[in-house]
Design an enzyme around this catalytic site. Structure first.
Site, mmCIF file in Angstrom:
data_model
loop_
_atom_site.group_PDB
_atom_site.id
_atom_site.type_symbol
_atom_site.label_atom_id
_atom_site.label_comp_id
_atom_site.label_asym_id
_atom_site.label_seq_id
_atom_site.Cartn_x
_atom_site.Cartn_y
_atom_site.Cartn_z
ATOM 1 N N HIS A 175 42.701 -58.702 -5.684
ATOM 2 C CA HIS A 175 42.396 -58.986 -4.272
ATOM 3 C C HIS A 175 40.897 -59.200 -4.119
ATOM 4 O O HIS A 175 40.123 -58.264 -3.926
ATOM 5 C CB HIS A 175 42.866 -57.825 -3.393
ATOM 6 C CG HIS A 175 42.914 -58.155 -1.931
ATOM 7 N ND1 HIS A 175 44.070 -58.080 -1.190
ATOM 8 C CD2 HIS A 175 41.955 -58.569 -1.068
ATOM 9 C CE1 HIS A 175 43.825 -58.420 0.058
ATOM 10 N NE2 HIS A 175 42.527 -58.718 0.152
ATOM 11 N N GLU A 219 46.518 -53.183 6.715
ATOM 12 C CA GLU A 219 45.080 -52.935 6.592
ATOM 13 C C GLU A 219 44.562 -52.286 7.871
ATOM 14 O O GLU A 219 43.920 -51.248 7.841
ATOM 15 C CB GLU A 219 44.337 -54.241 6.335
ATOM 16 C CG GLU A 219 42.830 -54.080 6.215
ATOM 17 C CD GLU A 219 42.117 -55.401 5.991
ATOM 18 O OE1 GLU A 219 40.908 -55.355 5.690
ATOM 19 O OE2 GLU A 219 42.742 -56.467 6.116
#
Length: 367
Positions: free
Chosen positions: A24, A216
């Site tokens: 990521h 998130e």
């Protein structure tokens, strides 16, 4: 050769030598400040808040330290602005590969949103072509210096826009030319992943991989949709899965149905500790749920997210986690193997890297 006398110290220098895998990392979040300044001058972009490279680097870090994902994302206007032509895309991609290789990263999946790089007349295909050419040039430059890295590209669609199916088709079109998967990103609130079901169904129909930014900032509903409705292979961040884990006064955890399902299915979590602190998802590295999730044997991986905005690297992320939670070399090796197991590489190539790159690399450090 001198005989080894024991494990290398778990400091920044030694961790930099360890082979690392990164799943990521945003291309437009990892530029060198000097490159931003240089490219801005070349393309005539006059919107930079600072024109001195050191000052600009500090500005990006400070601006990202807002505790808000929305404000954090606003910093990308400047990096994207200098990545609108062949030169900008190629240079940024090449330097990305070189910088990661210098940090000991042997495999990385780097993502970016082609739809954000069309302002100077490039087509989507041209954007991807120039970026992949830059990655390959960076891999070659790193090899000349004795550093081996492989970059896989993830194509991202912006979740507030309506081009996800088009970007999914682009990802499939380029999957034999360096693109390994698809992603959606951007502010989660108000833009659930289920809005992009058509794109995910297209990826599944073509036996192609995808990950979804979820959990998130928005929480469990985003993770639930990504897993149950969209069928994601991985969770981008996924840190809010902790909200479905109850820890009693004696420290005994109880997993809710969603958390248990994510663990049972071995759905990888692309955790980005420093970034999570910056966006307010967690209060500090020491309070990050990474360690609890690791002890509960979730498929945790260590990631940078945006190296420029977080002023970070894989070495710094691993060092910060080791300092906070007392991890040793065996833990860092496990997190690295988790990442390679979860990568979008073909299975035999994953095993090759684990057995012939990662394990021997850590064996040298363990002594």
């Amino acid at each position: 050769m001198e005989a080894t006398t024991g494990p290398a110290p778990l400091d920044l220098t030694s961790i930099a030598r360890a082979p690392k895998a990164l799943l990521h990392d945003h291309l437009d979040g990892g530029l060198r400040p000097a490159t931003v300044v240089d490219l801005a001058a070349q393309c005539g972009y006059d919107g930079l808040p600072e024109t001195d490279a050191d000052a600009l680097g500090r500005w990006f870090r400070d601006a990202a330290d807002s505790g808000s994902l929305v404000r954090y994302l606003e910093t990308f206007a400047h990096t994207v602005a200098v990545m609108q032509d062949e030169n900008g895309l190629h240079r940024v991609a090449q330097e990305c590969a070189e910088d990661l290789a210098d940090d000991g990263v042997v495999y990385a999946e780097v993502r970016f949103a082609p739809e954000q790089h069309l302002e100077r007349g490039l087509s989507l295909d041209e954007v991807v072509e120039h970026t992949i050419e830059g990655f390959r040039a960076g891999e070659s430059a790193a090899r000349v210096r004795g550093k081996n890295i492989r970059i896989g590209c993830l194509l991202t669609a912006m979740r507030h826009a309506a081009r996800s199916r088009e970007i999914a088709e682009l990802a499939v079109r380029f999957r034999d030319r360096g693109v390994v998967g698809f992603d959606i990103a951007g502010a989660e609130a108000g833009f659930p992943p289920s809005r992009h079901l058509d794109a995910f169904e297209y990826m599944r129909a073509n036996n192609a991989h995808f990950t979804i930014h979820a959990g998130e900032a928005f929480g469990l509903p985003s993770i639930q949709e990504a897993v149950a409705f969209c069928g994601t292979d991985r969770l981008g961040h996924g840190v809010r899965i902790i909200d479905d884990i109850d820890v009693d006064a004696e420290g005994h955890p109880t997993l809710g149905l969603l958390a248990a399902y994510v663990r049972d299915k071995r759905i990888p979590l692309e955790l980005c500790p420093s970034s999570n602190v910056q966006t307010g998802a967690v209060a500090s590295i020491a309070e990050h749920p990474f360690d609890l999730l690791a002890r509960l044997r979730f498929r945790v991986t260590v990631n940078t997210d945006n190296r420029l905005m977080s002023d970070t690297s894989m070495t710094r992320e691993m060092h910060a986690l080791s300092q906070a939670f007392g991890y040793g070399w065996s833990d860092l090796q496990r997190f690295t193997i988790n990442a390679l197991k979860s990568s979008f590489l073909p299975f035999d190539e994953r095993l090759e890297m684990i057995d012939h790159v990662v394990k021997p690399g850590y064996a040298v450090l363990v002594g």
